[in-house]
Design an enzyme around this catalytic site. Structure first.
Site: not given
Ligand code: NAP
Length: 361
Positions: A142, A267
């Site tokens: 991001c 950001h």
């Molecule tokens: N936040 C940002 O600004 C951003 C920007 C770019 C990229 N990213 C990347 O995008 C990804 C997601 O980020 P996020 O910020 O959305 O994280 P988050 O809010 O923590 O959400 C994580 C997601 O992954 C799922 N998950 C976790 N463990 C799992 C498992 N064992 N099996 C299946 N699903 C699972 C969760 O499902 P449950 O709800 O069922 O636990 C939830 O839907 C990460 O790799 C992050 O680095 C994030």
């Protein structure tokens, strides 16, 4: 006449089936709203998360869809699978989805620097998405995404030589846990006179600082990611390596300092960009005001420059405070803001998935 079998990876029906893996997370939630706002090019949209969320119902395109647990069978018949899950889950499951015939668009860091996985920003290097030996296309981090569309446009004109970047990163970059931590801490400090004595905020917040190493309310934290060699953070190294890969400039000089600030989403970055040739603010303004995906908002005398509070929830990269460096006629100073959950994550992923859907159909 014998029917012609579909080409590998081609959708075998009218409209491609999409899976959103991680549909319940911070990025997944924004993804569902983007899917409801964009042209409806998808057939079935399947929502996948951990077994903890199986059975939950989420709204997409105005319809309630039940979340299913992540299993091999969940990818049956899927043409494009977006992964918005932690790195280790993507590392394990993206190749499984690809082996099942889906083209994966992965938002995690698991494959970004794999030479057989393109790292794509549709406004900058859309052609790269067509060459995907592993059946996986990666979405940049991001922080990189919050500036790279503007940098790509300036590079095309002036030839980029060096980037010196400081980030001011929102807490949602650390997922829902980051947002929860900031809100909980703001509740603890609201209405107090904290922030006037050493350690007073830290004592009020206590040991539970969520995904951050330090209190984030009433504070800025010069750290994002994990510790790497020689004092760098993983986030800083990602911005350097990913900028080089997206722009196709393997020797680009890049120096980054990542800082977390008490902003929920969006950001911001200050950028010192040095180019091959002399630059003018006038020409930079022309380029930025016509570049797809960029909004130039740069009239400080009238109080016009982007701030996260105004940019949040919007799609473009916003650029302001464009100045030519006083000591270097080949360098520009800029302030850039981008919603880390939209262009910084879900929107860019959706744009890549739409490129692939157009190619498959
Ligand atoms: N936040 C940002 O600004 C951003 C920007 C770019 C990229 N990213 C990347 O995008 C990804 C997601 O980020 P996020 O910020 O959305 O994280 P988050 O809010 O923590 O959400 C994580 C997601 O992954 C799922 N998950 C976790 N463990 C799992 C498992 N064992 N099996 C299946 N699903 C699972 C969760 O499902 P449950 O709800 O069922 O636990 C939830 O839907 C990460 O790799 C992050 O680095 C994030």
């Amino acid at each position: 006449m014998t029917p012609v079998p579909p080409a590998p990876g081609a959708a075998s029906h009218d409209r491609p089936t999409l899976a959103v893996v991680g549909a319940t997370g911070a990025v997944g939630t924004v993804m569902l709203s983007i899917l409801s706002q964009h042209a409806d090019i998808w057939g079935e949209i399947r929502l996948i998360a951990s077994p903890r969320s199986a059975g939950r119902k989420l709204l997409v395109r105005g319809v309630e869809v039940e979340v299913v647990a992540l299993t091999e069978e969940a990818f049956e018949g899927v043409d494009v699978a977006m992964f918005d899950v932690p790195d280790d889950i993507s590392a394990r499951w993206a190749p499984i989805a690809a082996a099942k015939g889906a083209v994966v668009v992965d938002n995690s860091a698991a494959f970004r620097m794999d030479p057989d996985v393109p790292l794509v920003v549709p406004e900058v290097n859309p052609h790269a998405a067509r060459v995907r030996p592993r059946g996986i296309v990666a979405n940049p981090n991001c922080t990189t995404l919050s500036m790279i569309v503007a940098m790509g446009a300036l590079h095309a004109e002036f030839g980029l030589r060096e980037l010196v970047v400081s980030s001011y990163q929102a807490v949602s970059g650390a997922g829902l846990a980051g947002i929860d931590a900031l809100r909980a801490q703001l509740n603890l400090v609201a209405g107090t006179d904290l922030g006037t004595k050493p350690g007073d905020v830290r004592r009020a917040v206590g040991d539970n600082t969520g995904p951050f190493s330090e209190p984030i309310a009433l504070n800025v934290v010069p750290w994002a990611g994990s510790a790497q060699e020689d004092g760098w953070s993983s986030e800083e190294l990602k911005v350097r390596a990913e900028s080089r890969k997206i722009l196709g400039l393997p020797d680009l000089r890049v120096s980054v300092t990542c800082v977390r600030v008490p902003v929920v989403t969006t950001h911001s970055l200050t950028v010192h960009a040095r180019f091959e040739n002399e630059v003018t603010v006038g020409r930079a303004h022309e380029i930025l005001s016509t570049a797809p995906g960029v909004v130039l908002f740069d009239n400080p005398a009238a109080g016009e420059f982007p701030t996260p509070a105004d940019v949040v929830g919007t799609d473009p990269t916003w650029v302001g405070r464009v100045r030519r460096s006083l000591d270097d006629p080949t360098a520009l100073e800029l302030f850039v803001c981008g919603d880390n959950l939209r262009k910084g994550a879900a929107l860019n992923t959706a744009q890549i998935a739409e490129l692939i859907a157009a190619e498959l159909s």
